[in-house]
Design a protein around this motif. Sequence first.
Motif, PDB file in Angstrom:
ATOM      1  N   SER A  98      -7.105   0.826   7.020  1.00 39.95           N
ATOM      2  CA  SER A  98      -8.181   0.195   6.245  1.00 39.95           C
ATOM      3  C   SER A  98      -7.781   0.121   4.779  1.00 39.95           C
ATOM      4  N   LYS A 115     -12.012  -4.044   5.729  1.00 41.88           N
ATOM      5  CA  LYS A 115     -11.002  -4.580   6.650  1.00 41.88           C
ATOM      6  C   LYS A 115     -10.343  -3.476   7.477  1.00 41.88           C
ATOM      7  N   ASP A 130     -15.722  -3.713   9.565  1.00 41.73           N
ATOM      8  CA  ASP A 130     -15.775  -3.418   8.123  1.00 41.73           C
ATOM      9  C   ASP A 130     -15.911  -1.929   7.826  1.00 41.73           C
TER      10      ASP A 130
END
Length: 185
Positions: A98, A115, A130
């Motif tokens: 991430s 991400k 997310d």
Amino acid sequence: MKRQGLLSATGILLLGLVMLMTLHEWDSTLPGQDNAVMQAPAIIADDVTARAFSEKDGTLQYHLTANNLVQFDHNPLTEMEAPVLVMANDKGSWTITSEQGTVEGDGNLITFFGKVNVDNPTQKVNLDTDELRFDSETNIATTPGDVEMTFDSGQTRAGALEADLDKGILNLKQGVKSEFEAPAS
């Protein structure tokens, strides 16, 4: 002469005592900067590598790396930039990456956000979201929001996910939609 030496020595001792008392009572922060001290990091580190081992048998539980890490004294929170967590078990190797991450408490809750990608090449599963929370004690990963999974024969979207990484069980919730490619006959 002895009296003057005694007075000088007494004066120096009194001056020293006053200085010690002043230094002892002196607050090292400037007025209005108490909040800045409470929010200042205790540790800043670059290119960090951490490993956690199982208390049961001493095997490697997970391997975590990050570009940098910031840890605070007054808050049991550690912030990471570009964390990568690798965890292997009999269901294959899971890699979580991430943009940002946090570690809370004793390292039991690792939250990935911005991400987030989870990959298991053995099971040919890839997941994008997310935010993902990983509980290292139970090896359960959860997403509080939308998640998209791709695998060999299709893809699935859902509003939330709970995954038991040890058992290889994924529970999808909230508006689950799957698309599969039918095998050619």
